[in-house]
Design an enzyme around this catalytic site. Structure first.
Site, PDB file in Angstrom:
ATOM      1  N   CYS A 113      -4.722  -4.243  -3.993  1.00 35.54           N
ATOM      2  CA  CYS A 113      -5.604  -5.324  -3.561  1.00 35.54           C
ATOM      3  C   CYS A 113      -4.744  -6.525  -3.140  1.00 35.54           C
ATOM      4  O   CYS A 113      -3.928  -6.400  -2.239  1.00 35.54           O
ATOM      5  CB  CYS A 113      -6.583  -5.654  -4.689  1.00 35.54           C
ATOM      6  SG  CYS A 113      -7.841  -6.871  -4.289  1.00 35.54           S
ATOM      7  N   HIS A 172     -12.812  -0.100  -0.924  1.00 41.85           N
ATOM      8  CA  HIS A 172     -11.751  -0.905  -1.513  1.00 41.85           C
ATOM      9  C   HIS A 172     -11.613  -0.534  -2.990  1.00 41.85           C
ATOM     10  O   HIS A 172     -12.585  -0.228  -3.657  1.00 41.85           O
ATOM     11  CB  HIS A 172     -12.108  -2.390  -1.385  1.00 41.85           C
ATOM     12  CG  HIS A 172     -10.983  -3.307  -1.746  1.00 41.85           C
ATOM     13  ND1 HIS A 172      -9.915  -3.550  -0.900  1.00 41.85           N
ATOM     14  CD2 HIS A 172     -10.743  -4.021  -2.874  1.00 41.85           C
ATOM     15  CE1 HIS A 172      -9.084  -4.392  -1.486  1.00 41.85           C
ATOM     16  NE2 HIS A 172      -9.557  -4.689  -2.678  1.00 41.85           N
ATOM     17  N   ASP A 223     -13.758   0.191   3.423  1.00 38.68           N
ATOM     18  CA  ASP A 223     -13.399  -1.047   2.726  1.00 38.68           C
ATOM     19  C   ASP A 223     -14.112  -2.209   3.419  1.00 38.68           C
ATOM     20  O   ASP A 223     -13.801  -2.543   4.556  1.00 38.68           O
ATOM     21  CB  ASP A 223     -11.884  -1.236   2.779  1.00 38.68           C
ATOM     22  CG  ASP A 223     -11.396  -2.371   1.899  1.00 38.68           C
ATOM     23  OD1 ASP A 223     -12.119  -3.376   1.762  1.00 38.68           O
ATOM     24  OD2 ASP A 223     -10.280  -2.266   1.358  1.00 38.68           O
TER      25      ASP A 223
END
Length: 276
Positions: free
Chosen positions: A155, A244, A212
Site C-alpha cells: 500500500c 487493493h 483496485d
C-alpha cells in the site's frame, strides 16, 4: 529539504493488529512461528533518537541477504511482523522500521482518515528515505549482508519502494505491492513513482490489482510505459480480479491465489537479481 531531528513519539511497537483493521477472523490466515528464528523488536539509531523496528532472521548462520519491509498506513503491526518472519524462514534478515514513529502511532487510531491526515500525510518522504538508509546500516552491523539488499512494501509502503529504488545506490532490487503511482504532490511528498521512473537504480517488481479502486489501470499502464521508456528492468504484473490489499491475509481484501502467486514471483525476482 533537510531531515528533521524531531523526537520519536512512538518508542515501542504495538502488540497484535492495528485498531483500524482488526483481523476478519480470530487469527490471521497466515501465522509464521518463530522456531529457528531470532525475532522481535529492535531499536534503530536515526535522526532524533531511536526508531523501533521489528527484525526476524535465522538463528544460525549469516550474514543474511537483507530485506527492508515497509508498512502499510497502519504501522508495524502483526501482519507486517509476520511478513518479516516469512522472509526469515527463507533465509533473509527482514526488518520493518516504524517509519511513522515521529508523527504518531497509526496502530492506535480506529479512523483511517485520521491516520492519513494526522500521521501519514505529515511524514516527509525525505525523512522516510533517511530512516530506511539508517535501517539498512543497522542491518549491516547486525548479521545482514547489505551487499544483498532488497526492499518490499505494501500500500503506502509500495509507493515508498519505488521512491527508495530511485534514492539508494546500494539497493539491488525492490518489490512494490499495490503502491500508488501518481497523486497529489505537496512539500512533504513532492514526487510519486511516475516521477522517478527515469531515476530507478534498482529493478522493481510491481504487483497490482485490476480492481483496485484507488489505483486506476490507466496509472498502471502509464507507469509501465514510463519504466519501458527509461529502459528500466522493472516489471509490473496485474492480477485482473484482485482488489487493493490482496496480500493482506487478515483483511476481506485478501485473495489467496493472487497473494501466493505474487509472493512466489517476489522471491524469484529477488533471487534473479542476486538477493537470495
Amino acid at each position: 529539504m533537510s531531515v528533521s531531528r524531531r523526537e520519536f513519539l512512538v518508542t515501542a511497537l504495538a502488540v497484535g493488529f492495528a485498531a483500524a483493521v482488526p483481523p476478519t477472523e480470530a487469527e490471521a490466515v497466515i501465522t509464521t512461528a518463530t522456531d529457528g528464528l531470532t525475532a522481535g523488536e529492535v531499536k534503530i539509531p536515526a535522526a532524533g533518537g531511536e526508531m523501533p523496528a521489528y527484525r526476524a532472521a535465522p538463528t544460525k548462520g549469516g550474514p543474511f541477504p537483507t530485506v527492508l519491509v515497509v508498512e502499510e498506513i497502519f504501522g508495524v503491526h502483526e501482519y507486517i511482523k509476520d511478513v518479516c518472519r516469512r522472509f526469515a524462514k527463507r533465509g533473509y534478515l527482514a526488518i520493518a522500521p516504524e517509519l511513522f514513529a515521529r508523527q504518531g502511532d497509526p496502530t492506535k487510531l480506529t479512523d483511517v482518515q485520521r491516520i492519513r491526515s494526522e500521521i501519514v500525510l505529515k511524514t516527509p518522504d525525505d525523512q522516510v528515505m533517511a530512516d530506511l538508509d539508517a535501517t539498512a546500516a543497522w542491518a549491516g552491523k547486525n548479521a545482514g549482508d547489505t551487499g544483498k539488499l532488497a526492499i518490499t512494501g505494501f500500500c503506502r509502503g509500495g509507493r515508498i519502494v519505488w521512491l527508495y529504488s530511485a534514492h539508494s545506490p546500494k539497493l539491488k532490487v525492490g518489490g512494490a505491492w499495490y503502491g500508488r503511482l501518481d497523486g497529489e504532490r505537496n512539500e512533504l511528498q513532492p514526487k510519486y513513482p511516475i516521477d522517478v521512473a527515469p531515476d530507478l537504480q534498482a529493478p522493481v517488481l510491481g504487483l497490482y490489482g485490476g480492481k483496485d479502486d484507488g489505483i486506476p489501470l490507466e496509472q498502471v499502464e502509464k507507469m509501465k510505459a514510463a519504466v519501458a521508456a527509461a529502459l528500466s528492468k522493472s516489471e509490473i504484473v496485474v492480477y485482473p480480479d484482485a482488489p487493493h490489499g490482496f496480500h493482506a491475509d487478515y483483511r476481506p481484501s485478501y485473495r489467496e491465489s493472487d497473494a501466493r502467486d505474487g509472493w512466489n514471483r517476489l522471491l524469484a525476482w529477488f533471487a534473479q537479481h542476486g538477493v537470495a
